[in-house]
Write a protein that holds these residues in place. Structure first.
Motif, short mmCIF file in Angstrom:
data_model
loop_
_atom_site.label_atom_id
_atom_site.label_comp_id
_atom_site.label_asym_id
_atom_site.label_seq_id
_atom_site.Cartn_x
_atom_site.Cartn_y
_atom_site.Cartn_z
N ASP A 112 0.83 -0.96 -0.11
CA ASP A 112 -0.65 0.29 -0.12
C ASP A 112 1.13 1.27 0.17
OD1 ASP A 112 -2.60 -1.21 1.69
OD2 ASP A 112 -2.44 -1.78 -0.03
N ASP A 144 1.48 2.61 -3.55
CA ASP A 144 0.55 2.22 -4.49
C ASP A 144 -0.11 3.98 -4.13
OD1 ASP A 144 -0.07 -1.91 -4.64
OD2 ASP A 144 1.40 -0.30 -5.59
N GLU A 203 0.94 -11.24 -8.40
CA GLU A 203 -0.22 -11.16 -8.55
C GLU A 203 -0.55 -10.13 -9.25
OE1 GLU A 203 -1.88 -10.37 -3.73
OE2 GLU A 203 -0.73 -9.17 -4.94
N TRP A 237 -2.51 -6.63 -11.95
CA TRP A 237 -2.82 -5.39 -11.91
C TRP A 237 -4.42 -4.86 -12.71
CZ3 TRP A 237 -3.88 -2.24 -8.10
CH2 TRP A 237 -4.62 -1.39 -8.13
N ASP A 238 -5.44 -5.10 -12.47
CA ASP A 238 -6.87 -5.40 -12.86
C ASP A 238 -7.26 -4.41 -13.25
OD1 ASP A 238 -8.07 -5.02 -10.65
OD2 ASP A 238 -9.47 -6.68 -10.86
N ASP A 283 -8.37 -2.22 -10.46
CA ASP A 283 -9.01 -1.72 -8.85
C ASP A 283 -7.86 -1.89 -8.32
OD1 ASP A 283 -11.36 0.17 -10.31
OD2 ASP A 283 -12.16 -1.62 -11.11
N ARG A 284 -7.68 -3.48 -7.87
CA ARG A 284 -6.88 -4.26 -7.63
C ARG A 284 -6.00 -4.75 -7.58
NH1 ARG A 284 -9.32 -9.20 -5.80
NH2 ARG A 284 -11.38 -9.59 -6.72
N TRP A 285 -5.38 -5.31 -7.04
CA TRP A 285 -4.35 -6.28 -7.78
C TRP A 285 -5.08 -8.09 -7.48
CZ3 TRP A 285 0.15 -5.49 -9.43
CH2 TRP A 285 1.24 -4.11 -9.07
N ARG A 286 -4.78 -8.84 -8.34
CA ARG A 286 -5.50 -10.24 -8.69
C ARG A 286 -4.54 -11.66 -8.49
NH1 ARG A 286 -11.38 -9.27 -9.60
NH2 ARG A 286 -11.16 -11.57 -10.33
N THR A 325 1.50 1.36 -10.16
CA THR A 325 -0.11 1.48 -11.64
C THR A 325 -0.81 2.98 -11.36
OG1 THR A 325 -0.82 1.76 -9.08
CG2 THR A 325 -1.03 -0.95 -9.95
#
Length: 414
Positions: free
Chosen positions: A37, A40, A273, A275-276, A278-281, A336
């Motif tokens: 965080d 990011d 992970e 980045w999509d 909105d968030r890390w997947r 990001t």
């Protein structure tokens, strides 16, 4: 407001509320302190761009002398896809994609031109690795190709590399090398169709290949322009290693993407992970770009990222025709984004007017005095790869890395 009656049940309820609030506050505090965080976007940073630059002829000359050495008949004599990693014992491992091996001859070449040249029958391999001593002297070429072809019509190009523990908590160190797997293509993909991202492991200190693991398979993505290969750049920040990649559409500028793995765990595929938007997947099927509009803003298929005073700085070739010669940059407080730029670029020298520049890469092992050392590759970008090979053999300087160094500061508009 109606008064709530007091009593044991109410007291217990307030205790539960307070406990939940404390627990939630602790959870928020814990989440706020995660390394992912803080890097990011939770911290502010200052804009950074190239404020000055200079050629680094000594490093460019080191590779020229090594490649031209007539005593070396099966070693590196030219290549592109230039990446490097400093090893624990002070050596530097240099990784290359397409590579020429074999002897180089003194001028004049067979056409009578004043260039060092290579015999047309010289061996050509898809990847190679060169070792530099702790004193920054190029010492030897490892047996090539270091990374075998992945299948019929497929090959591997090495990109970024990191030194990591062989396993979490292990004292044994290894080199993790990110690989691009590519397949033979036609039309706009004469230089290969993107296929997959892999991670190779090299033992230390002998640099022996001990395994290759697939990270993200893109073969099932029907449109090659939407396939993303990761590894052109990798940056350590906090508890993470951020890994960048790009698509390979035919737009004037490609789009950049971001993935990450816990620091020291690039070899653990399950820890990655993506980045999509909105968030890390944990799944790589919903990738969203972090930079690029396909036109004026974006990256080349290969670019590099560094951190400078907490700011991420991305170096890439400029969009459009200027990208054949001009290196530009973007900056961000987070991997990001948002990414700001492009900033004013630089135009480094080329060996002659028949070649173009591409693939700027940072080499932290070489930087001193606050300067960032960048390599850039040069090549004839002919419509068919074999068309210009005779010209590369006629003047070997047309297919070797060149080096500049830059100083960063407040960016000037592009």
């Amino acid at each position: 407001m109606a008064r709530v009656a007091d009593g044991p049940g109410t007291a217990r309820a307030w205790v539960a509320v307070i406990a939940a609030a404390v627990l939630l506050g602790g959870l928020v505090a814990w989440l706020g302190e995660r390394p992912g965080d803080t890097v990011d976007g939770a911290r502010s940073c200052a804009g950074r761009g190239i404020t000055s630059w200079r050629e680094e002829p000594a490093t460019t000359g080191d590779f020229a002398r090594y490649g031209d050495d007539p005593a070396r008949v099966d070693d590196w004599s030219g290549g592109d896809g230039t990446h490097s990693v400093r090893l624990p014992d002070g050596r530097t491992l240099w990784l290359f994609s397409d590579t020429f091996l074999g002897a180089v001859h003194a001028p004049p070449n067979p056409a009578g031109e004043p260039y060092t040249w290579r015999d047309p029958s010289a061996p050509f391999v898809r990847n190679s690795a060169v070792v530099m001593t702790p004193a920054d002297r190029i010492e030897r070429t490892l047996p090539a190709p270091l990374f075998p072809d992945s299948g019929v019509g497929e090959w591997r190009w090495p990109v970024s590399a990191r030194v990591e523990p062989r396993a979490p908590g292990s004292r044994e160190k290894v080199v993790r090398v990110l690989l691009w797997t590519r397949a033979k293509g036609v039309g706009p993909y004469v230089y290969g169709v993107p296929a997959a991202t892999e991670v190779a492991t090299l033992s230390l200190p002998d640099l022996r290949l001990t395994g290759i693991t697939q990270v993200l398979d893109q073969r099932q993505v029907a449109d090659p322009a939407r396939r993303v290969l990761f590894g052109t750049a990798a940056v350590d920040a906090g508890g993470w290693t951020y890994v960048f990649g790009a698509d390979e559409g035919q737009a004037p500028a490609h789009r950049a993407y971001a993935a990450r793995a816990p620091r020291g765990r690039l070899g653990d595929v399950g820890a990655w992970e993506y980045w999509d938007g909105d968030r890390w997947r944990a799944e790589g099927g919903r990738l969203a770009p972090v930079l690029g509009d396909g036109q004026r803003r974006g990256v080349g298929s290969a670019f590099t990222v560094v951190r400078d005073a907490g700011t991420y700085v991305l170096f890439t070739m400029a969009a459009g025709p200027a990208g054949l010669r001009t290196i530009t940059s973007y900056w961000s407080c987070s991997p990001t984004g948002p990414w700001h730029g492009p900033a004013r670029g630089i135009t480094p020298p080329l060996p002659d007017a028949t070649v173009a520049a591409y693939n700027p890469q940072a080499h932290p092992a070489l930087g001193t005095g606050g300067r960032v050392v960048l390599s850039y590759d040069v090549n004839r970008l002919d419509a068919a790869p074999g068309t210009g090979q005779a010209e590369l053999n006629a003047n070997v300087a047309r297919y070797r890395p060149r080096f500049v160094s830059v100083r960063l500061g407040p960016p000037a508009p592009g």
